[in-house]
Structures are given as structure tokens and as C-alpha cells.
Enzyme design. Structure first.
Site, PDB file in Angstrom:
ATOM      1  N   CYS A 121       0.813  -1.231   0.000  1.00 45.81           N
ATOM      2  CA  CYS A 121       0.000   0.000   0.000  1.00 45.81           C
ATOM      3  C   CYS A 121       0.842   1.273   0.000  1.00 45.81           C
ATOM      4  O   CYS A 121       0.340   2.350  -0.310  1.00 45.81           O
ATOM      5  CB  CYS A 121      -0.946   0.011   1.188  1.00 45.81           C
ATOM      6  SG  CYS A 121      -2.112  -1.345   1.167  1.00 45.81           S
ATOM      7  N   HIS A 261      -3.356   7.451   3.017  1.00 44.22           N
ATOM      8  CA  HIS A 261      -3.796   6.135   2.551  1.00 44.22           C
ATOM      9  C   HIS A 261      -5.224   5.902   3.050  1.00 44.22           C
ATOM     10  O   HIS A 261      -5.569   6.281   4.163  1.00 44.22           O
ATOM     11  CB  HIS A 261      -2.842   5.079   3.114  1.00 44.22           C
ATOM     12  CG  HIS A 261      -3.180   3.705   2.684  1.00 44.22           C
ATOM     13  ND1 HIS A 261      -3.472   3.394   1.382  1.00 44.22           N
ATOM     14  CD2 HIS A 261      -3.293   2.536   3.389  1.00 44.22           C
ATOM     15  CE1 HIS A 261      -3.737   2.102   1.298  1.00 44.22           C
ATOM     16  NE2 HIS A 261      -3.646   1.560   2.499  1.00 44.22           N
ATOM     17  N   ASN A 291     -10.236   0.376   0.348  1.00 39.08           N
ATOM     18  CA  ASN A 291      -8.781   0.423   0.293  1.00 39.08           C
ATOM     19  C   ASN A 291      -8.302  -0.160  -1.042  1.00 39.08           C
ATOM     20  O   ASN A 291      -8.438  -1.361  -1.274  1.00 39.08           O
ATOM     21  CB  ASN A 291      -8.217  -0.380   1.482  1.00 39.08           C
ATOM     22  CG  ASN A 291      -6.699  -0.375   1.527  1.00 39.08           C
ATOM     23  OD1 ASN A 291      -6.027   0.060   0.590  1.00 39.08           O
ATOM     24  ND2 ASN A 291      -6.148  -0.885   2.619  1.00 39.08           N
TER      25      ASN A 291
END
Ligand code: COA
Length: 334
Positions: A121, A261, A291
Site C-alpha cells: 500500500c 492512505h 482500500n
């Protein structure tokens, strides 16, 4: 290692952005039919309301190529002028060749080098910093930095702890060398390989090749120790953003947009509190997309850009956290 503050005369600047989100929307109500969960639980515990799911015949490279093409069009740069393509993904079309090579071919970037960068990520920020180095050294002029993920392909759809959290999508930026502005002012890349098991796809690499038993156990799917990741994410991203602000001498009140994020709204709220960030300037789109790993930040940048919320000179603070463990933060001047 302390964060790196750039002292170069040449800077990198984002001159084009793009995003691609698959058509199919999966709502929390849809998930109620797949696993034992509720819309209320997902919304309260994560902030996510819906996510996009790629079609069966739509792959990470397809989505990345569409986002990249959009970034090129916006920048007025032809595919022939692209020097390098860096793709951040943990869901590549194939282990090799790279997804970056497939995108290179799809967009016709005949003179470009291409490689994938794996930092889960945090991958987009890692890629941005790598690209910046090629530009400020004077070696290259135009670099496509892409985050693209088909996470639906590695989810265990029986595991309510993980399958409700993720979505598919791609974002891209065209980074160009310039002598104007301040570019990527400061960056901080970090890792902790002592915690690999916390967030991982255990099988399908050489450590645990795929067998029928692996498939039956779903060890080829994403595993996450959610609570531990949550705590670590807040500490790591909070610390890293703090380091970037301190070492660059930038006050948090000077930041126009914080682009974190997009894993969990509660993580974002904890960061806002910890660093005393202006909440209305923290960009959130996880309610719509969940996500998307490396695609989160470039998609958010594209949305901010096309909605006219960015002006040249604005300072953007970005931060990410993911498997590895890896985490990263950076401040750039738009
Ligand atoms: N629906 C309903 N209940 C669920 C559920 C779901 N989708 N997922 C988990 N639960 C249950 C658990 O089984 C547990 O039940 P139990 O108490 O009977 O065992 C309960 O809810 C609480 O689970 P817990 O893990 O404590 O929830 P949480 O508040 O920590 O939230 C996450 C779970 C995953 C949302 C949260 O930990 C998180 O966001 N973690 C980090 C995510 C992240 O950052 N990931 C990516 C980094 S890239």
C-alpha cells in the site's frame, strides 16, 4: 534515517493525473449476502460504504493503462515522450513479466523503460520518490507513476475480516522535470521486515508454491491481523508525517491538502488528532472505493485535480502504510 529534504535545482512536478475505477459497484448491502456482516458494522468500523470490483476479464494492467493514458492526455505529452513507467502493485497480472511492461505496450510508450515496484500500500509513494530521483538527476524528463490493483482477485471471500475492506482501481500521474516550484520537498521511506506475517499473501511465491492444499486453505489470499495493523499504521504514519513536517520546517497549517492512505476512517481520524491537522483539508474517498492499496493516493490526487481544488504552489502532505511492513510520507508542492 531521517527524512530526505531535496536541495536540487531541478524538481519533479505532476503535470497530468488519471484514474480508472471499474464499473461494478459492490455495496455493503451486497456484502451482507456474501459473508456474515452488516452495513452498520462496516460503516462504523471502517467508513467504507461501497467499493469497485473489476470485471473477470479486466486486469491490473488494463486499469493502469487507462489511468496512464488519461494522465498523458491531460499533460499533453505523447506516449513516445515517456522515458520510464513505474507501476506499483501487489496484484500484478503475472509474477513476471511486469505489469509495467504490459502497460508500456498498451499505451505505445515505445521509448520507455518499465518496471514494477513492490511496497504494497505504500508503493505509490515509494514509486514517486524513485521517479523523482531520475528526474532531479537530469537523466529523464517524463515518468509515468502508476498505482493499480485488482485486490478482489486475492481476497478470501469467506473472510469477513478482510473482504469488506478492499476495492479495485488505478491511478496515475505524469511526473515531469522542471526548474519551477519546489517539487517533492521532503520524503520519508520506512520499513519493518520483522512483521511480514501481519499483512501478507502467504502462498504463491517460492516460499509456499500453490498446491491443492494451499488453495483449499486459501493461503494464496490476503491475510491481515487487523487490530495489530491498525495500531502500527497510526504510529508509523503519524511519526513519518511528523518527521517530514519537522525536517522541512513546514507547519501543518501551511498544508493545503493531506492525502492519506485510505484504509480506515478511524485511522485517518487518529492521524488528524495526533498531528492536529485541519480535518476539512484531509481528503477522504474510502467511503466510495475502500482500500485500493497503491491506487489510493493517485486516485485521490486525480479527484482533487479535476475538481479544481488544487492550485500551483499548494503544499500536499501524503502518507501511506502497508504490507512489508512499509510506510512512507512526502510533501510536494503542486
Ligand atoms: N462484519 C461484522 N463483524 C466483523 C467483521 C465484519 N466485516 N469483521 C470482523 N468482525 C468482528 C470480529 O470477528 C470481532 O468479533 P469477536 O469480537 O466476536 O471476535 C469483532 O468484529 C471486532 O473485530 P476487531 O478486529 O476487533 O475489529 P476492529 O474494530 O479492530 O476493526 C478492522 C477491524 C479490520 C476494520 C480494523 O482493525 C482495521 O481497519 N485494521 C487496519 C486495516 C488497515 O489499515 N489495513 C491495511 C493497511 S494497508
Amino acid at each position: 534515517m531521517t527524512p530526505k529534504v531535496s536541495s536540487s535545482k531541478i524538481h519533479s512536478r505532476i503535470v497530468g493525473t488519471g484514474a480508472y475505477l471499474p464499473e461494478r459497484i459492490m455495496t455493503n448491502a451486497d456484502l451482507e449476502k456474501i459473508v456474515e456482516t452488516t452495513d452498520a458494522w462496516i460503516t462504523e468500523r471502517t467508513g467504507i460504504r461501497e467499493r469497485r470490483i473489476a470485471a473477470d476479464d479486466e486486469f491490473t494492467s488494463d486499469m493502469g493503462a487507462k489511468a496512464a493514458q488519461q494522465a498523458l492526455t491531460m499533460a499533453g505529452v505523447t506516449a513516445d515522450e515517456v522515458d520510464l513507467i513505474i507501476v506499483s502493485t501487489f496484484t500484478p497480472d503475472t509474477i513476471f513479466p511486469s505489469t509495467a511492461c504490459r502497460i508500456q505496450h498498451a499505451i505505445g510508450a515505445k521509448k520507455a523503460g518499465a518496471f514494477d515496484l513492490q511496497a504494497a500500500c505504500s508503493g505509490f509513494l515509494y514509486s514517486l520518490v524513485v521517479a523523482d530521483q531520475f528526474l532531479i538527476s537530469g537523466l529523464y524528463r517524463n515518468i509515468l507513476v502508476i498505482g493499480s490493483e485488482k485486490i478482489s482477485s486475492v481476497l478470501n471471500w469467506n473472510d469477513r475480516n478482510t473482504c469488506v475492506l478492499f476495492g479495485d482501481g488505478a491511478g496515475a500521474v505524469l511526473l515531469q522535470a522542471t526548474e519551477q516550484g519546489r517539487g517533492l520537498i521532503v520524503s520519508d521511506l520506512r520499513s519493518d521486515g520483522g512483521e511480514t506475517e501481519m499483512l501478507t499473501i502467504p502462498a504463491s511465491g517460492c516460499r509456499m508454491p500453490v498446491t491443492q492444499q494451499i488453495l483449499d486453505q486459501k493461503s494464496n489470499c490476503l491475510f491481515m491481523a487487523g487490530k495489530e495493523v491498525f495500531k502500527k499504521a497510526v504510529t508509523a504514519m503519524g511519526g513519518s508525517m511528523g518527521h517530514c513536517l519537522k525536517s522541512s520546517g513546514i507547519d501543518s497549517q501551511e498544508i493545503k491538502w493531506v492525502v492519506p492512505h485510505q484504509a480506515n476512517l478511524r485511522i485517518i481520524d487518529a492521524l488528524v488528532q495526533r498531528l492536529d491537522l485541519p480535518r476539512e483539508q484531509v481528503y477522504v474517498n474510502l467511503d466510495r472505493f475502500g482500500n485500493m492499496s497503491a491506487a489510493c493516493i493517485p486516485v485521490a490526487l486525480h479527484e482533487l485535480n479535476v475538481s479544481g481544488k488544487l492550485e500551483r504552489g499548494d503544499l500536499i502532505l501524503m502518507t501511506a502504510f502497508g504490507g512489508g511492513l512499509t510506510w512512507a510520507s512526502a510533501i510536494l508542492e503542486w
